[in-house]
Write a protein that holds these residues in place. Structure first.
Motif, PDB file in Angstrom:
ATOM      1  N   ILE A 213       0.953  -1.342   0.050  1.00 16.58           N
ATOM      2  CA  ILE A 213       0.263   0.217   0.278  1.00 16.58           C
ATOM      3  C   ILE A 213       0.630   0.786  -0.439  1.00 16.58           C
ATOM      4  O   ILE A 213       0.193   2.122  -0.628  1.00 16.58           O
ATOM      5  N   PHE A 214       2.089   1.551   0.656  1.00 14.37           N
ATOM      6  CA  PHE A 214       3.173   2.270   0.945  1.00 14.37           C
ATOM      7  C   PHE A 214       2.948   2.546  -0.477  1.00 14.37           C
ATOM      8  O   PHE A 214       3.561   4.163  -0.837  1.00 14.37           O
ATOM      9  N   GLU A 215       4.212   1.971  -1.551  1.00 17.94           N
ATOM     10  CA  GLU A 215       4.333   1.974  -2.542  1.00 17.94           C
ATOM     11  C   GLU A 215       3.442   2.475  -3.297  1.00 17.94           C
ATOM     12  O   GLU A 215       3.690   3.126  -4.176  1.00 17.94           O
ATOM     13  N   THR A 226      -0.696   6.964   4.204  1.00 20.02           N
ATOM     14  CA  THR A 226      -1.585   4.984   3.521  1.00 20.02           C
ATOM     15  C   THR A 226      -1.717   4.581   5.139  1.00 20.02           C
ATOM     16  O   THR A 226      -1.564   2.967   4.739  1.00 20.02           O
ATOM     17  N   ILE A 227      -1.176   5.070   6.022  1.00 18.53           N
ATOM     18  CA  ILE A 227      -1.278   4.310   7.502  1.00 18.53           C
ATOM     19  C   ILE A 227      -1.489   5.629   8.453  1.00 18.53           C
ATOM     20  O   ILE A 227      -0.558   6.399   8.758  1.00 18.53           O
ATOM     21  N   ASP A 265      11.894   4.985   0.068  1.00 21.87           N
ATOM     22  CA  ASP A 265      12.961   6.238   0.278  1.00 21.87           C
ATOM     23  C   ASP A 265      11.872   7.316   1.423  1.00 21.87           C
ATOM     24  O   ASP A 265      10.936   7.351   1.549  1.00 21.87           O
ATOM     25  N   ILE A 266      12.507   7.199   2.185  1.00 23.66           N
ATOM     26  CA  ILE A 266      12.178   7.369   3.762  1.00 23.66           C
ATOM     27  C   ILE A 266      11.419   8.873   3.101  1.00 23.66           C
ATOM     28  O   ILE A 266      10.646   9.466   4.414  1.00 23.66           O
ATOM     29  N   ASN A 267      12.435   9.256   2.719  1.00 23.50           N
ATOM     30  CA  ASN A 267      12.048  11.065   2.834  1.00 23.50           C
ATOM     31  C   ASN A 267      10.327  11.406   1.762  1.00 23.50           C
ATOM     32  O   ASN A 267       9.780  12.183   1.691  1.00 23.50           O
ATOM     33  N   ILE A 268      10.084  10.320   0.907  1.00 22.94           N
ATOM     34  CA  ILE A 268       9.230  10.607   0.439  1.00 22.94           C
ATOM     35  C   ILE A 268       7.946   9.262   0.992  1.00 22.94           C
ATOM     36  O   ILE A 268       7.070  10.186   1.729  1.00 22.94           O
ATOM     37  N   PHE A 269       8.261   8.012   1.438  1.00 23.93           N
ATOM     38  CA  PHE A 269       6.516   8.279   2.022  1.00 23.93           C
ATOM     39  C   PHE A 269       6.312   7.977   3.246  1.00 23.93           C
ATOM     40  O   PHE A 269       5.574   8.090   3.554  1.00 23.93           O
ATOM     41  N   ALA A 270       7.468   8.548   4.975  1.00 18.28           N
ATOM     42  CA  ALA A 270       7.648   9.090   5.636  1.00 18.28           C
ATOM     43  C   ALA A 270       6.442  10.140   5.567  1.00 18.28           C
ATOM     44  O   ALA A 270       5.551  10.556   6.612  1.00 18.28           O
ATOM     45  N   LYS A 271       6.277  11.136   4.418  1.00 20.47           N
ATOM     46  CA  LYS A 271       5.240  11.521   4.824  1.00 20.47           C
ATOM     47  C   LYS A 271       3.879  12.027   4.760  1.00 20.47           C
ATOM     48  O   LYS A 271       3.202  12.843   5.184  1.00 20.47           O
ATOM     49  N   ARG A 272       4.318  10.764   4.662  1.00 17.74           N
ATOM     50  CA  ARG A 272       2.256  10.112   4.221  1.00 17.74           C
ATOM     51  C   ARG A 272       1.712   9.174   5.313  1.00 17.74           C
ATOM     52  O   ARG A 272       0.933   8.156   5.367  1.00 17.74           O
ATOM     53  N   LEU A 273       2.464   9.201   6.116  1.00 17.37           N
ATOM     54  CA  LEU A 273       2.948   8.064   7.511  1.00 17.37           C
ATOM     55  C   LEU A 273       1.744   9.254   8.935  1.00 17.37           C
ATOM     56  O   LEU A 273       2.046  10.804   8.627  1.00 17.37           O
TER      57      LEU A 273
END
Length: 541
Positions: A213-215, A226-227, A265-273
């Protein structure tokens, strides 16, 4: 003279019923502690602080420089019951009353991957949320509501991928730009194993679905959260504030590490946590908990390689404490919810749900839902607490308590790290046992009277004041079953089977499962049919 005598008699009666016992007045020997056991001193010396500013690392004072001066939190009322049509009517009512975002509650069968006609669904259809069996129900649920114009939070975990796929499919049917669709799925399976119980698959298989889902969303639905890493249910299960913070952030670390292992990439997916916290009755402890959470998460993300400030920010939704609501004297819950909502705002929440005063008795009535929303609006527009950023910053007590909560939570996180992380800590029962011990201690204190619950173990009354409650009719299961029967006669059965077979084949590869789930949803495969394919592939936990 008669009026005076009557008034005097009334005052004496009230005092007799509500006088605080003398042992509570003379409390020189009493030890004052928070619900997490942190001792509260009588006074606090000046605390040496670094020059922390709102909107700057480590974000203790808030994630925006101007906080509520620039934009209020989202007033998001959690709602969903009965059929999609009935819930749709409640959503339109809440939107008309000033709700700024929708938050969907799903019934238990939907949460654990059973259609309404399944034998395991008997007695539960539409009870604690809305029944969603297929895209057809989702279309009815949001009838007359443009998904591009609102944000939607969906409290769903084991079947989050399926419900998100339905939401995306509906947005496509509405002609919405998927790059603009925003909202949140809870999608936090680790806390389900630890505290809540609506899991289906084993932990490692669940983590695969979550990272898929993250990806997928990072590319296709980039504004979607996403979470929502949830401490709420950990607290509802009986944890302390410190445990809620520690276990939630430890779970957050596990999701970060899983995504990093997948090459994201943590700089991309961490923004959506995002995060989802509880707010209980201990006013100052809750405020300090939220401030400590931001500071700790900033350190965790930075330590794992995040360099973008937005990837280091802890954004969170708050819900007032459901387990603090009492069936006795339920109107007292209006006061509890107001206290908790004020603490959430002073703690810097990004969105807020306020519980209905009757929720210890049933799902909230329309009247209870309205006063819950009005509570937020009064705080926002009449209290003045939104006029400055982090109003309690610099308070000797708040600053010291923030530090102490951080230190106590860090001890837990280090223990979990030493075990190999949250998945291992859950699999060996550590987190569950810690929550159970805290819950047991709380109940002992209520029963021996050392912890006072107004209207429950002190200041009781014989007659309660609430008689009207929400009741969900058992006929809903019959209705949903008939709708399912009709759906299966109208859809293209061959197309449905092909998409389900494709999904089954994908589970045996490293392919991202979301496109296959979306294809099944768009052919009106049911939630239960899709969940069964994944059950066959991954097993049940």
């Amino acid at each position: 003279m008669y009026i005076f005598v009557e008034a005097k008699a009334l005052i004496i009666t009230v005092l007799k019923q509500n006088t605080v016992s003398i042992d509570l007045i003379h409390m020189t020997d009493k030890k004052f502690v928070t619900s997490s056991g942190i001792e509260i001193k009588e006074t606090y010396p000046d605390v040496e602080r670094t020059a922390e500013k709102p909107g700057e690392f480590p974000f203790t004072r808030g994630i925006q420089k101007d906080m509520y001066r620039g934009r209020l939190w989202t007033m998001r009322q959690y709602a969903g019951f009965s059929t999609a049509k009935a819930s749709n009517e409640r959503y339109h009512y809440l939107l008309s009353q000033g709700t700024m975002g929708l938050s969907v509650a799903f019934d238990l069968p939907t949460q654990i991957g059973y259609d309404s006609d399944h034998e395991m669904a008997e007695g539960e259809v539409g009870k604690v949320g809305v029944a969603i069996d297929s895209l057809r129900d989702m279309e009815i649920l949001f009838d007359g509501i443009k998904l591009e114009d609102i944000t939607t939070s969906m409290t769903i975990n084991a079947t989050a991928s399926i419900l998100l796929a339905m939401y995306i499919a509906l947005a496509k049917r509405q002609g919405a730009d998927l790059k603009k669709i925003s909202g949140t799925i809870q999608n936090d399976i680790l806390k389900e194993y630890a505290a809540r119980g609506t899991y289906i698959y084993p932990p490692k298989a669940s983590m695969r679905i979550i990272t898929d889902i993250f990806e997928y969303c990072s590319k296709e639905v980039p504004k979607w959260n996403t979470i929502s890493i949830s401490g709420y249910h950990i607290r509802e299960a009986g944890s302390t504030a410190v445990q809620e913070l520690a276990f939630t952030l430890a779970n957050g670390k596990a999701y970060l590490n899983a995504a990093l292992e997948k090459g994201l990439d943590i700089n991309i997916f961490a923004k959506r946590l995002s995060f989802f916290f509880n707010c209980h009755n201990n006013f100052f402890e809750e405020i300090a908990k939220f401030r400590a959470a931001r500071r700790m998460w900033a350190g965790i993300t930075k330590g794992l390689g995040a360099t973008d400030e937005k990837a280091q920010m802890l954004r969170f939704h708050t819900q007032t404490g459901g387990s603090t609501l009492t069936a006795q004297q339920p109107l007292n819950n209006v006061i509890r919810v107001t206290n908790q909502a004020m603490a959430a705002v002073l703690g810097g929440t990004q969105s807020l749900h306020t519980n209905g005063y009757d929720e210890a008795l049933s799902l909230p009535t329309e009247a209870a839902a309205k006063i819950a929303l009005r509570t937020q609006q009064v705080i926002a527009f009449e209290s003045g607490v939104t006029d400055t950023v982090d109003p309690l910053a610099g308070s000797y007590f708040i600053e010291a308590l923030t530090d102490e909560i951080e230190q106590a939570a860090q001890i837990y996180i280090e223990k979990i790290d030493a075990m190999g992380g949250s998945v291992e800590a859950i699999e060996n029962g550590y987190i569950q046992n810690e929550i159970a011990a805290a819950s047991y201690q709380h109940q002992l204190e209520v029963e021996n009277g050392s912890r006072i619950i107004v209207g429950v173990n002190k200041f009781g009354q014989a007659q309660e004041t609430i008689t009207e409650t929400m009741k969900i009719d058992e006929s809903i299961r019959t209705f949903q079953t008939e709708q399912l029967r009709m759906l299966k006669t109208q859809r293209n059965a061959e197309n449905v089977q092909k998409t389900l077979d494709d999904l089954r084949a994908a589970t045996r590869t490293d392919a991202n499962l979301m496109p296959f789930i979306l294809a099944s949803v768009e052919e009106y495969a049911t939630l239960g049919e899709i969940a069964d394919v994944l059950r066959d592939a991954f097993g049940e936990y």
